[in-house]
Design a protein around this motif. Structure first.
Motif, PDB file in Angstrom:
ATOM      1  N   GLY A  30       0.832  -1.199   0.000  1.00 51.64           N
ATOM      2  CA  GLY A  30       0.000   0.000   0.000  1.00 51.64           C
ATOM      3  C   GLY A  30       0.863   1.244   0.000  1.00 51.64           C
ATOM      4  N   PRO A  31       0.287   2.387  -0.386  1.00 56.30           N
ATOM      5  CA  PRO A  31       1.086   3.604  -0.549  1.00 56.30           C
ATOM      6  C   PRO A  31       1.774   4.095   0.727  1.00 56.30           C
ATOM      7  CG  PRO A  31      -1.212   3.990  -1.183  1.00 56.30           C
ATOM      8  CD  PRO A  31      -1.086   2.568  -0.754  1.00 56.30           C
ATOM      9  N   ASP A  32       1.067   4.054   1.846  1.00 56.17           N
ATOM     10  CA  ASP A  32       1.659   4.551   3.095  1.00 56.17           C
ATOM     11  C   ASP A  32       2.778   3.640   3.593  1.00 56.17           C
ATOM     12  OD1 ASP A  32      -0.065   6.707   3.104  1.00 56.17           O
ATOM     13  OD2 ASP A  32      -1.577   5.665   4.321  1.00 56.17           O
ATOM     14  N   ASN A  33       2.518   2.348   3.585  1.00 58.29           N
ATOM     15  CA  ASN A  33       3.534   1.396   4.047  1.00 58.29           C
ATOM     16  C   ASN A  33       4.701   1.278   3.069  1.00 58.29           C
ATOM     17  OD1 ASN A  33       2.323   0.717   6.492  1.00 58.29           O
ATOM     18  ND2 ASN A  33       1.033  -0.829   5.535  1.00 58.29           N
ATOM     19  N   ALA A  34       4.444   1.511   1.791  1.00 54.95           N
ATOM     20  CA  ALA A  34       5.528   1.443   0.806  1.00 54.95           C
ATOM     21  C   ALA A  34       6.578   2.508   1.090  1.00 54.95           C
ATOM     22  CB  ALA A  34       4.970   1.599  -0.600  1.00 54.95           C
ATOM     23  N   VAL A  35       6.131   3.671   1.509  1.00 52.04           N
ATOM     24  CA  VAL A  35       7.072   4.741   1.857  1.00 52.04           C
ATOM     25  C   VAL A  35       7.750   4.437   3.185  1.00 52.04           C
ATOM     26  CG1 VAL A  35       7.254   7.185   2.445  1.00 52.04           C
ATOM     27  CG2 VAL A  35       5.813   6.482   0.535  1.00 52.04           C
ATOM     28  N   LYS A  36       6.952   3.972   4.145  1.00 54.75           N
ATOM     29  CA  LYS A  36       7.465   3.705   5.491  1.00 54.75           C
ATOM     30  C   LYS A  36       8.502   2.575   5.496  1.00 54.75           C
ATOM     31  CE  LYS A  36       5.683   2.750  10.121  1.00 54.75           C
ATOM     32  NZ  LYS A  36       4.474   2.455  10.911  1.00 54.75           N
ATOM     33  N   TYR A  37       8.253   1.539   4.706  1.00 56.46           N
ATOM     34  CA  TYR A  37       9.120   0.354   4.698  1.00 56.46           C
ATOM     35  C   TYR A  37       9.888   0.209   3.381  1.00 56.46           C
ATOM     36  CZ  TYR A  37       6.350  -0.878   8.768  1.00 56.46           C
ATOM     37  OH  TYR A  37       5.733  -0.865   9.985  1.00 56.46           O
ATOM     38  N   LYS A  38      10.253   1.335   2.793  1.00 54.08           N
ATOM     39  CA  LYS A  38      10.913   1.330   1.488  1.00 54.08           C
ATOM     40  C   LYS A  38      12.175   0.467   1.477  1.00 54.08           C
ATOM     41  CE  LYS A  38      13.234   4.958  -0.148  1.00 54.08           C
ATOM     42  NZ  LYS A  38      13.527   6.261  -0.733  1.00 54.08           N
ATOM     43  N   THR A  39      13.008   0.596   2.469  1.00 51.25           N
ATOM     44  CA  THR A  39      14.261  -0.161   2.511  1.00 51.25           C
ATOM     45  C   THR A  39      13.996  -1.661   2.580  1.00 51.25           C
ATOM     46  OG1 THR A  39      15.372   1.676   3.609  1.00 51.25           O
ATOM     47  CG2 THR A  39      16.432  -0.474   3.747  1.00 51.25           C
ATOM     48  N   LEU A  40      13.056  -2.072   3.414  1.00 53.26           N
ATOM     49  CA  LEU A  40      12.728  -3.493   3.513  1.00 53.26           C
ATOM     50  C   LEU A  40      12.139  -4.031   2.217  1.00 53.26           C
ATOM     51  CD1 LEU A  40      11.232  -3.715   7.116  1.00 53.26           C
ATOM     52  CD2 LEU A  40      13.451  -4.530   6.321  1.00 53.26           C
ATOM     53  N   ILE A  41      11.322  -3.231   1.555  1.00 49.41           N
ATOM     54  CA  ILE A  41      10.731  -3.646   0.278  1.00 49.41           C
ATOM     55  C   ILE A  41      11.824  -3.809  -0.778  1.00 49.41           C
ATOM     56  CG2 ILE A  41       9.271  -2.866  -1.635  1.00 49.41           C
ATOM     57  CD1 ILE A  41       7.381  -1.715   0.539  1.00 49.41           C
ATOM     58  N   TYR A  42      12.769  -2.889  -0.810  1.00 49.77           N
ATOM     59  CA  TYR A  42      13.869  -2.993  -1.775  1.00 49.77           C
ATOM     60  C   TYR A  42      14.736  -4.207  -1.483  1.00 49.77           C
ATOM     61  CZ  TYR A  42      12.884   1.746  -3.500  1.00 49.77           C
ATOM     62  OH  TYR A  42      12.305   2.854  -4.056  1.00 49.77           O
ATOM     63  N   LEU A  43      15.011  -4.469  -0.205  1.00 52.58           N
ATOM     64  CA  LEU A  43      15.799  -5.644   0.159  1.00 52.58           C
ATOM     65  C   LEU A  43      15.070  -6.940  -0.198  1.00 52.58           C
ATOM     66  CD1 LEU A  43      17.228  -4.544   3.619  1.00 52.58           C
ATOM     67  CD2 LEU A  43      18.523  -4.939   1.526  1.00 52.58           C
ATOM     68  N   ALA A  44      13.777  -6.980   0.074  1.00 54.55           N
ATOM     69  CA  ALA A  44      12.993  -8.172  -0.251  1.00 54.55           C
ATOM     70  C   ALA A  44      12.941  -8.397  -1.762  1.00 54.55           C
ATOM     71  CB  ALA A  44      11.578  -8.045   0.309  1.00 54.55           C
ATOM     72  N   GLY A  45      12.793  -7.323  -2.531  1.00 52.66           N
ATOM     73  CA  GLY A  45      12.787  -7.440  -3.985  1.00 52.66           C
ATOM     74  C   GLY A  45      14.109  -7.948  -4.515  1.00 52.66           C
ATOM     75  N   SER A  46      15.186  -7.432  -3.967  1.00 54.09           N
ATOM     76  CA  SER A  46      16.518  -7.844  -4.395  1.00 54.09           C
ATOM     77  C   SER A  46      16.794  -9.305  -4.044  1.00 54.09           C
ATOM     78  CB  SER A  46      17.562  -6.942  -3.738  1.00 54.09           C
ATOM     79  OG  SER A  46      18.850  -7.339  -4.075  1.00 54.09           O
ATOM     80  N   ALA A  47      16.477  -9.684  -2.814  1.00 50.78           N
ATOM     81  CA  ALA A  47      16.708 -11.062  -2.380  1.00 50.78           C
ATOM     82  C   ALA A  47      15.842 -12.041  -3.171  1.00 50.78           C
ATOM     83  CB  ALA A  47      16.421 -11.188  -0.883  1.00 50.78           C
ATOM     84  N   SER A  48      14.599 -11.680  -3.402  1.00 49.79           N
ATOM     85  CA  SER A  48      13.703 -12.549  -4.169  1.00 49.79           C
ATOM     86  C   SER A  48      14.194 -12.721  -5.601  1.00 49.79           C
ATOM     87  CB  SER A  48      12.284 -11.978  -4.178  1.00 49.79           C
ATOM     88  OG  SER A  48      11.765 -11.898  -2.880  1.00 49.79           O
ATOM     89  N   ALA A  49      14.634 -11.639  -6.214  1.00 51.06           N
ATOM     90  CA  ALA A  49      15.146 -11.711  -7.580  1.00 51.06           C
ATOM     91  C   ALA A  49      16.372 -12.616  -7.649  1.00 51.06           C
ATOM     92  CB  ALA A  49      15.492 -10.315  -8.095  1.00 51.06           C
ATOM     93  N   GLU A  50      17.235 -12.511  -6.668  1.00 50.44           N
ATOM     94  CA  GLU A  50      18.437 -13.350  -6.624  1.00 50.44           C
ATOM     95  C   GLU A  50      18.061 -14.824  -6.518  1.00 50.44           C
ATOM     96  OE1 GLU A  50      22.450 -14.167  -6.688  1.00 50.44           O
ATOM     97  OE2 GLU A  50      21.616 -12.160  -6.812  1.00 50.44           O
ATOM     98  N   VAL A  51      17.143 -15.151  -5.622  1.00 47.70           N
ATOM     99  CA  VAL A  51      16.732 -16.539  -5.428  1.00 47.70           C
ATOM    100  C   VAL A  51      16.059 -17.084  -6.684  1.00 47.70           C
ATOM    101  CG1 VAL A  51      15.131 -18.025  -4.147  1.00 47.70           C
ATOM    102  CG2 VAL A  51      16.565 -16.397  -2.927  1.00 47.70           C
ATOM    103  N   ILE A  52      15.136 -16.335  -7.248  1.00 49.22           N
ATOM    104  CA  ILE A  52      14.425 -16.791  -8.446  1.00 49.22           C
ATOM    105  C   ILE A  52      15.395 -17.044  -9.591  1.00 49.22           C
ATOM    106  CG2 ILE A  52      12.821 -16.074 -10.261  1.00 49.22           C
ATOM    107  CD1 ILE A  52      11.233 -14.624  -8.029  1.00 49.22           C
ATOM    108  N   PHE A  53      16.299 -16.110  -9.819  1.00 50.58           N
ATOM    109  CA  PHE A  53      17.201 -16.286 -10.945  1.00 50.58           C
ATOM    110  C   PHE A  53      18.210 -17.402 -10.687  1.00 50.58           C
ATOM    111  CE2 PHE A  53      20.628 -15.446 -13.903  1.00 50.58           C
ATOM    112  CZ  PHE A  53      19.892 -15.416 -15.079  1.00 50.58           C
ATOM    113  N   ASP A  54      18.676 -17.550  -9.451  1.00 47.93           N
ATOM    114  CA  ASP A  54      19.620 -18.629  -9.152  1.00 47.93           C
ATOM    115  C   ASP A  54      18.981 -19.999  -9.353  1.00 47.93           C
ATOM    116  OD1 ASP A  54      21.621 -16.851  -8.650  1.00 47.93           O
ATOM    117  OD2 ASP A  54      21.509 -17.005  -6.474  1.00 47.93           O
TER     118      ASP A  54
END
Length: 69
Positions: A30-54
């Motif tokens: 959601g818009p409010d939590n996306a701003v509040k937890y931006k760093t965690l969302i970016y980390l989760a996106g990065s980690a997920s992309a790494e796992v999927i591609f590996d």
């Protein structure tokens, strides 16, 4: 030359997965939590992309290693 092409494709795919997952996770939060937890969302996106591609890359690496021996 093969290594250059392989690592280029790997980087492009990981970056694409990262951008897609970052947007998906932001939309899920959601818009409010996306701003509040931006760093965690970016980390989760990065980690997920790494796992999927590996996981996607593993069979190709196994074939490459098998041919090399």
């Amino acid at each position: 030359m093969g290594t250059l092409l392989g690592f280029s494709a790997q980087g492009a795919c990981k970056f694409g997965f990262y951008k897609f997952l970052k947007k998906t996770y932001s939309d899920m939060a959601g818009p409010d939590n996306a701003v509040k937890y931006k760093t965690l969302i970016y980390l989760a996106g990065s980690a997920s992309a790494e796992v999927i591609f590996d996981i996607t890359l593993c069979p190709f690496e196994a074939v490459k290693q098998k041919r090399a021996t």
